[in-house]
Design a protein around this motif. Structure first.
Motif, PDB file in Angstrom:
ATOM      1  N   GLY A 179       0.788  -1.224   0.000  1.00  0.00           N
ATOM      2  CA  GLY A 179       0.000   0.000   0.000  1.00  0.00           C
ATOM      3  C   GLY A 179       0.817   1.268   0.000  1.00  0.00           C
ATOM      4  N   ASP A 180       2.117   1.163  -0.258  1.00  0.00           N
ATOM      5  CA  ASP A 180       2.988   2.328  -0.231  1.00  0.00           C
ATOM      6  C   ASP A 180       3.915   2.278  -1.441  1.00  0.00           C
ATOM      7  OD1 ASP A 180       4.222   4.638   0.640  1.00  0.00           O
ATOM      8  OD2 ASP A 180       5.534   3.612   2.059  1.00  0.00           O
ATOM      9  N   PRO A 181       3.415   2.731  -2.610  1.00  0.00           N
ATOM     10  CA  PRO A 181       4.239   2.671  -3.822  1.00  0.00           C
ATOM     11  C   PRO A 181       5.583   3.348  -3.622  1.00  0.00           C
ATOM     12  CG  PRO A 181       2.012   3.379  -4.344  1.00  0.00           C
ATOM     13  CD  PRO A 181       2.124   3.349  -2.851  1.00  0.00           C
ATOM     14  N   VAL A 182       6.587   2.831  -4.276  1.00  0.00           N
ATOM     15  CA  VAL A 182       7.960   3.277  -4.084  1.00  0.00           C
ATOM     16  C   VAL A 182       8.278   4.464  -5.004  1.00  0.00           C
ATOM     17  CG1 VAL A 182       8.990   1.693  -5.779  1.00  0.00           C
ATOM     18  CG2 VAL A 182      10.312   2.367  -3.799  1.00  0.00           C
ATOM     19  N   THR A 183       9.109   5.363  -4.504  1.00  0.00           N
ATOM     20  CA  THR A 183       9.615   6.450  -5.342  1.00  0.00           C
ATOM     21  C   THR A 183      10.894   5.973  -6.013  1.00  0.00           C
ATOM     22  OG1 THR A 183      10.988   7.374  -3.593  1.00  0.00           O
ATOM     23  CG2 THR A 183       8.716   8.216  -3.764  1.00  0.00           C
ATOM     24  N   ALA A 184      11.321   6.702  -7.026  1.00  0.00           N
ATOM     25  CA  ALA A 184      12.565   6.362  -7.713  1.00  0.00           C
ATOM     26  C   ALA A 184      13.736   6.401  -6.728  1.00  0.00           C
ATOM     27  CB  ALA A 184      12.801   7.306  -8.882  1.00  0.00           C
ATOM     28  N   VAL A 201       6.764  -1.426 -15.569  1.00  0.00           N
ATOM     29  CA  VAL A 201       6.412  -0.407 -14.578  1.00  0.00           C
ATOM     30  C   VAL A 201       5.928   0.839 -15.301  1.00  0.00           C
ATOM     31  CG1 VAL A 201       8.107  -1.236 -12.876  1.00  0.00           C
ATOM     32  CG2 VAL A 201       8.724   0.655 -14.408  1.00  0.00           C
ATOM     33  N   GLN A 202       5.312   1.700 -14.522  1.00  0.00           N
ATOM     34  CA  GLN A 202       4.920   3.010 -15.039  1.00  0.00           C
ATOM     35  C   GLN A 202       5.160   4.037 -13.956  1.00  0.00           C
ATOM     36  OE1 GLN A 202       1.071   1.676 -16.125  1.00  0.00           O
ATOM     37  NE2 GLN A 202       0.127   2.288 -14.191  1.00  0.00           N
ATOM     38  N   ARG A 203       5.525   5.219 -14.368  1.00  0.00           N
ATOM     39  CA  ARG A 203       5.721   6.328 -13.453  1.00  0.00           C
ATOM     40  C   ARG A 203       4.418   7.115 -13.362  1.00  0.00           C
ATOM     41  NH1 ARG A 203      10.829   6.661 -16.573  1.00  0.00           N
ATOM     42  NH2 ARG A 203      12.581   6.518 -15.131  1.00  0.00           N
ATOM     43  N   SER A 204       4.156   7.628 -12.162  1.00  0.00           N
ATOM     44  CA  SER A 204       2.988   8.502 -11.993  1.00  0.00           C
ATOM     45  C   SER A 204       3.288   9.502 -10.891  1.00  0.00           C
ATOM     46  CB  SER A 204       1.735   7.688 -11.669  1.00  0.00           C
ATOM     47  OG  SER A 204       1.881   7.039 -10.422  1.00  0.00           O
ATOM     48  N   ARG A 205       2.638  10.623 -10.951  1.00  0.00           N
ATOM     49  CA  ARG A 205       2.787  11.648  -9.911  1.00  0.00           C
ATOM     50  C   ARG A 205       1.977  11.241  -8.690  1.00  0.00           C
ATOM     51  NH1 ARG A 205       6.972  15.087 -10.683  1.00  0.00           N
ATOM     52  NH2 ARG A 205       7.143  15.486 -12.896  1.00  0.00           N
ATOM     53  N   ASP A 206       2.526  11.497  -7.533  1.00  0.00           N
ATOM     54  CA  ASP A 206       1.827  11.253  -6.276  1.00  0.00           C
ATOM     55  C   ASP A 206       0.691  12.275  -6.157  1.00  0.00           C
ATOM     56  OD1 ASP A 206       1.007  10.967  -3.627  1.00  0.00           O
ATOM     57  OD2 ASP A 206       3.038  10.862  -2.847  1.00  0.00           O
ATOM     58  N   ASP A 207      -0.525  11.802  -5.950  1.00  0.00           N
ATOM     59  CA  ASP A 207      -1.677  12.707  -5.829  1.00  0.00           C
ATOM     60  C   ASP A 207      -1.533  13.654  -4.646  1.00  0.00           C
ATOM     61  OD1 ASP A 207      -2.904  11.640  -8.067  1.00  0.00           O
ATOM     62  OD2 ASP A 207      -4.073  10.187  -6.913  1.00  0.00           O
ATOM     63  N   ALA A 208      -0.917  13.179  -3.563  1.00  0.00           N
ATOM     64  CA  ALA A 208      -0.771  14.000  -2.356  1.00  0.00           C
ATOM     65  C   ALA A 208       0.356  15.018  -2.489  1.00  0.00           C
ATOM     66  CB  ALA A 208      -0.524  13.109  -1.144  1.00  0.00           C
ATOM     67  N   ASP A 209       1.409  14.682  -3.246  1.00  0.00           N
ATOM     68  CA  ASP A 209       2.554  15.570  -3.425  1.00  0.00           C
ATOM     69  C   ASP A 209       3.013  15.437  -4.865  1.00  0.00           C
ATOM     70  OD1 ASP A 209       4.969  16.902  -3.510  1.00  0.00           O
ATOM     71  OD2 ASP A 209       5.796  15.942  -1.721  1.00  0.00           O
ATOM     72  N   VAL A 225       7.491  11.364  -7.713  1.00  0.00           N
ATOM     73  CA  VAL A 225       7.163  10.444  -8.797  1.00  0.00           C
ATOM     74  C   VAL A 225       7.186   9.031  -8.227  1.00  0.00           C
ATOM     75  CG1 VAL A 225       7.888   9.524 -11.025  1.00  0.00           C
ATOM     76  CG2 VAL A 225       8.110  11.976 -10.555  1.00  0.00           C
ATOM     77  N   LEU A 226       6.078   8.335  -8.399  1.00  0.00           N
ATOM     78  CA  LEU A 226       5.946   6.970  -7.907  1.00  0.00           C
ATOM     79  C   LEU A 226       6.193   5.996  -9.047  1.00  0.00           C
ATOM     80  CD1 LEU A 226       2.701   7.449  -5.802  1.00  0.00           C
ATOM     81  CD2 LEU A 226       5.073   7.533  -5.004  1.00  0.00           C
ATOM     82  N   VAL A 227       6.783   4.869  -8.707  1.00  0.00           N
ATOM     83  CA  VAL A 227       7.004   3.810  -9.678  1.00  0.00           C
ATOM     84  C   VAL A 227       6.018   2.711  -9.325  1.00  0.00           C
ATOM     85  CG1 VAL A 227       8.671   2.207 -10.668  1.00  0.00           C
ATOM     86  CG2 VAL A 227       9.446   4.424  -9.791  1.00  0.00           C
ATOM     87  N   ARG A 228       5.162   2.383 -10.286  1.00  0.00           N
ATOM     88  CA  ARG A 228       4.102   1.412 -10.042  1.00  0.00           C
ATOM     89  C   ARG A 228       4.240   0.208 -10.955  1.00  0.00           C
ATOM     90  NH1 ARG A 228       0.001   3.264  -6.887  1.00  0.00           N
ATOM     91  NH2 ARG A 228      -0.059   5.483  -6.499  1.00  0.00           N
TER      92      ARG A 228
END
Length: 157
Positions: A39-44, A71-79, A83-86
């Protein structure tokens, strides 16, 4: 333990070979999957720490995994600066097809044990994983411990 580790490495290597992944690519993919499962996607940056590599090297790994659709990169909705790696849907499908039969086999083995026995096995594997992670940190082979479920990639839980 050694036999299980060796056989697990053979399966992981077969997956990596079939999908053109290097060792560090596979390790990164597992970290991404475990972080997301927790439940805690990782950042680069965090992925670089987990792999024990520079941010530039982590970016290279992420670029390779993104290029092949794992994988795909996405912006964190909260911040939005983060950049999150999913783990991608494609990767989920590929892993499911490859590891699905192992999940069935694992479920069959686990069905031979009652809940109390499985809890004992889980505690043993968590303890051994912690000891291994601690030793890896001591000898420079690991950055931070990860909390992997004893079911692993193929488990149903």
């Amino acid at each position: 333990m050694q036999r299980l580790t060796t056989e697990s490495q053979k399966v992981a290597q077969a997956f990596a070979t079939q999908h053109g992944l290097g060792h560090i690519d596979l390790e990164a993919l597992l970290h991404v999957m475990q972080a997301e499962r927790g439940g805690d996607p990782v950042t680069a940056g965090r992925l670089g720490e987990l792999l024990g590599v520079t941010s530039g090297a982590a970016t290279g790994v992420i670029d390779r995994l993104e290029r092949v659709g794992h994988v795909q990169r996405s912006r964190d909705d909260a911040d939005r600066r983060r950049v999150l790696v999913r783990y991608s849907d494609r990767a989920r499908a590929v892993a499911g097809a490859f590891f699905g039969p192992l999940g069935v086999m694992s479920d069959r083995v686990m069905s031979e044990f009652d809940e109390g026995e499985l809890e004992t096995v889980r505690r043993f594997l968590d303890g051994m994983s912690g000891a291994m992670a601690e030793r890896a940190r001591e000898v420079g082979g690991g950055a931070q411990p990860t909390r992997a479920s004893s079911a692993g990639v193929a488990g149903s839980g």
